[in-house]
Scaffold this motif. Structure first.
Motif, PDB file in Angstrom:
ATOM      1  N   GLU A  79      20.362  -3.680   0.840  1.00 25.59           N
ATOM      2  CA  GLU A  79      19.340  -3.148   1.732  1.00 25.59           C
ATOM      3  C   GLU A  79      18.618  -1.968   1.079  1.00 25.59           C
ATOM      4  N   ALA A  80      19.349  -1.112   0.379  1.00 28.01           N
ATOM      5  CA  ALA A  80      18.727   0.025  -0.309  1.00 28.01           C
ATOM      6  C   ALA A  80      17.739  -0.464  -1.367  1.00 28.01           C
ATOM      7  N   HIS A  81      18.087  -1.540  -2.067  1.00 28.55           N
ATOM      8  CA  HIS A  81      17.177  -2.115  -3.067  1.00 28.55           C
ATOM      9  C   HIS A  81      15.947  -2.735  -2.410  1.00 28.55           C
ATOM     10  N   VAL A  82      16.126  -3.410  -1.298  1.00 30.37           N
ATOM     11  CA  VAL A  82      14.995  -4.020  -0.575  1.00 30.37           C
ATOM     12  C   VAL A  82      14.033  -2.930  -0.100  1.00 30.37           C
ATOM     13  N   ILE A  83      14.561  -1.857   0.444  1.00 29.78           N
ATOM     14  CA  ILE A  83      13.707  -0.756   0.916  1.00 29.78           C
ATOM     15  C   ILE A  83      12.993  -0.105  -0.264  1.00 29.78           C
ATOM     16  N   THR A  84      13.687   0.087  -1.368  1.00 23.86           N
ATOM     17  CA  THR A  84      13.054   0.648  -2.566  1.00 23.86           C
ATOM     18  C   THR A  84      11.897  -0.237  -3.014  1.00 23.86           C
ATOM     19  N   GLY A  85      12.110  -1.532  -3.032  1.00 23.38           N
ATOM     20  CA  GLY A  85      11.039  -2.462  -3.394  1.00 23.38           C
ATOM     21  C   GLY A  85       9.862  -2.377  -2.449  1.00 23.38           C
ATOM     22  N   ALA A  86      10.139  -2.229  -1.164  1.00 23.78           N
ATOM     23  CA  ALA A  86       9.063  -2.103  -0.177  1.00 23.78           C
ATOM     24  C   ALA A  86       8.283  -0.801  -0.377  1.00 23.78           C
ATOM     25  N   LEU A  87       8.974   0.273  -0.741  1.00 25.11           N
ATOM     26  CA  LEU A  87       8.284   1.537  -1.032  1.00 25.11           C
ATOM     27  C   LEU A  87       7.353   1.375  -2.231  1.00 25.11           C
ATOM     28  N   LEU A  88       7.820   0.675  -3.257  1.00 25.60           N
ATOM     29  CA  LEU A  88       6.984   0.440  -4.438  1.00 25.60           C
ATOM     30  C   LEU A  88       5.766  -0.397  -4.079  1.00 25.60           C
ATOM     31  N   GLN A  89       5.960  -1.436  -3.301  1.00 24.12           N
ATOM     32  CA  GLN A  89       4.840  -2.286  -2.890  1.00 24.12           C
ATOM     33  C   GLN A  89       3.817  -1.496  -2.076  1.00 24.12           C
ATOM     34  N   ALA A  90       4.302  -0.606  -1.233  1.00 27.51           N
ATOM     35  CA  ALA A  90       3.411   0.153  -0.350  1.00 27.51           C
ATOM     36  C   ALA A  90       2.643   1.245  -1.083  1.00 27.51           C
ATOM     37  N   LEU A  91       3.249   1.858  -2.104  1.00 33.49           N
ATOM     38  CA  LEU A  91       2.644   3.063  -2.678  1.00 33.49           C
ATOM     39  C   LEU A  91       2.173   2.978  -4.126  1.00 33.49           C
ATOM     40  N   ASP A  92       2.804   2.158  -4.950  1.00 29.76           N
ATOM     41  CA  ASP A  92       2.431   2.155  -6.365  1.00 29.76           C
ATOM     42  C   ASP A  92       0.976   1.732  -6.525  1.00 29.76           C
ATOM     43  N   ASP A  93       0.167   2.632  -7.055  1.00 35.11           N
ATOM     44  CA  ASP A  93      -1.267   2.421  -7.277  1.00 35.11           C
ATOM     45  C   ASP A  93      -2.043   2.237  -5.968  1.00 35.11           C
ATOM     46  N   ALA A  94      -1.522   2.782  -4.875  1.00 36.22           N
ATOM     47  CA  ALA A  94      -2.197   2.667  -3.576  1.00 36.22           C
ATOM     48  C   ALA A  94      -3.477   3.506  -3.552  1.00 36.22           C
ATOM     49  N   ALA A  95      -4.450   3.028  -2.818  1.00 36.03           N
ATOM     50  CA  ALA A  95      -5.731   3.731  -2.673  1.00 36.03           C
ATOM     51  C   ALA A  95      -5.692   4.555  -1.382  1.00 36.03           C
ATOM     52  N   LEU A  96      -4.994   5.664  -1.413  1.00 27.92           N
ATOM     53  CA  LEU A  96      -4.875   6.525  -0.236  1.00 27.92           C
ATOM     54  C   LEU A  96      -6.036   7.508  -0.188  1.00 27.92           C
ATOM     55  N   SER A  97      -6.273   8.056   1.000  1.00 27.88           N
ATOM     56  CA  SER A  97      -7.362   9.017   1.186  1.00 27.88           C
ATOM     57  C   SER A  97      -6.833  10.307   1.800  1.00 27.88           C
ATOM     58  N   PRO A  98      -6.278  11.201   0.985  1.00 22.08           N
ATOM     59  CA  PRO A  98      -5.812  12.483   1.537  1.00 22.08           C
ATOM     60  C   PRO A  98      -7.005  13.331   1.984  1.00 22.08           C
ATOM     61  N   ALA A  99      -6.938  13.858   3.183  1.00 23.84           N
ATOM     62  CA  ALA A  99      -8.044  14.623   3.775  1.00 23.84           C
ATOM     63  C   ALA A  99      -8.483  15.771   2.879  1.00 23.84           C
ATOM     64  N   GLY A 100      -9.769  15.776   2.526  1.00 25.76           N
ATOM     65  CA  GLY A 100     -10.335  16.859   1.740  1.00 25.76           C
ATOM     66  C   GLY A 100     -10.060  16.779   0.251  1.00 25.76           C
ATOM     67  N   HIS A 101      -9.402  15.698  -0.187  1.00 28.35           N
ATOM     68  CA  HIS A 101      -9.018  15.567  -1.588  1.00 28.35           C
ATOM     69  C   HIS A 101      -9.245  14.131  -2.050  1.00 28.35           C
ATOM     70  N   ARG A 102      -9.324  13.965  -3.353  1.00 29.06           N
ATOM     71  CA  ARG A 102      -9.460  12.635  -3.938  1.00 29.06           C
ATOM     72  C   ARG A 102      -8.192  12.328  -4.713  1.00 29.06           C
ATOM     73  N   LEU A 103      -7.612  11.176  -4.417  1.00 31.67           N
ATOM     74  CA  LEU A 103      -6.426  10.729  -5.132  1.00 31.67           C
ATOM     75  C   LEU A 103      -6.884  10.013  -6.398  1.00 31.67           C
ATOM     76  N   VAL A 104      -6.574  10.602  -7.550  1.00 34.78           N
ATOM     77  CA  VAL A 104      -6.948  10.009  -8.830  1.00 34.78           C
ATOM     78  C   VAL A 104      -6.039   8.814  -9.109  1.00 34.78           C
ATOM     79  N   ASN A 105      -4.728   9.004  -8.934  1.00 32.98           N
ATOM     80  CA  ASN A 105      -3.791   7.893  -9.058  1.00 32.98           C
ATOM     81  C   ASN A 105      -2.466   8.234  -8.396  1.00 32.98           C
ATOM     82  N   LEU A 106      -1.709   7.212  -8.118  1.00 37.15           N
ATOM     83  CA  LEU A 106      -0.380   7.327  -7.525  1.00 37.15           C
ATOM     84  C   LEU A 106       0.475   6.256  -8.184  1.00 37.15           C
TER      85      LEU A 106
END
Length: 136
Positions: A79-106
């Protein structure tokens, strides 16, 4: 305007609580800055942050090293590995929009999954590296 770190953490929290893969792995939108005392397992917490000034001549730029923690009991190591994989899918290279800032990369940096001293809790530490600039 929120600081880059505050804005980035808020954007990450939004992304994680609305990601269908992670929500399914957790059995709900169990992503916390500070988990409730009686939080049901599994869940994710927003952890440590290290911020560095990596500015160049063209303006202020910050590098963020952010750690997320996944906590599991029922499904153990798998389960810990599955959750880790889900975190990677959700965030690696995600195009997020932090308020007042530009995300260059994640980008994903490293993950460490281990059994805690109680013998029944698995803990995954998942680190990401992000770079932000002020929005123009």
């Amino acid at each position: 305007m929120p600081t880059a770190t505050t804005a980035l953490r808020a954007a990450i929290h939004r992304a994680l609580t609305t990601d269908s893969g992670l929500v399914a792995a957790l059995g709900g939108a169990r992503v916390y800055d500070e988990p409730p005392r009686d939080a049901a397992f599994p869940y994710v917490t927003l952890g440590e942050a290290r911020i560095s000034d990596v500015s160049a001549d063209d303006g202020p730029t910050q590098e963020h090293q952010l750690t997320l923690h996944a906590w599991s009991r029922q499904g153990g190591h798998k389960e810990a590995h599955v959750i880790t994989g889900a975190l990677l899918q959700a965030l690696d290279d995600a195009a997020l929009s932090p308020a007042g800032h530009r995300l260059v990369n994640l980008r994903f940096a490293i993950a460490d999954i281990r059994r805690e001293a109680d013998g029944r809790t698995y803990h995954a530490s998942v680190r990401f590296r992000a770079v932000t600039e002020p929005a123009n």
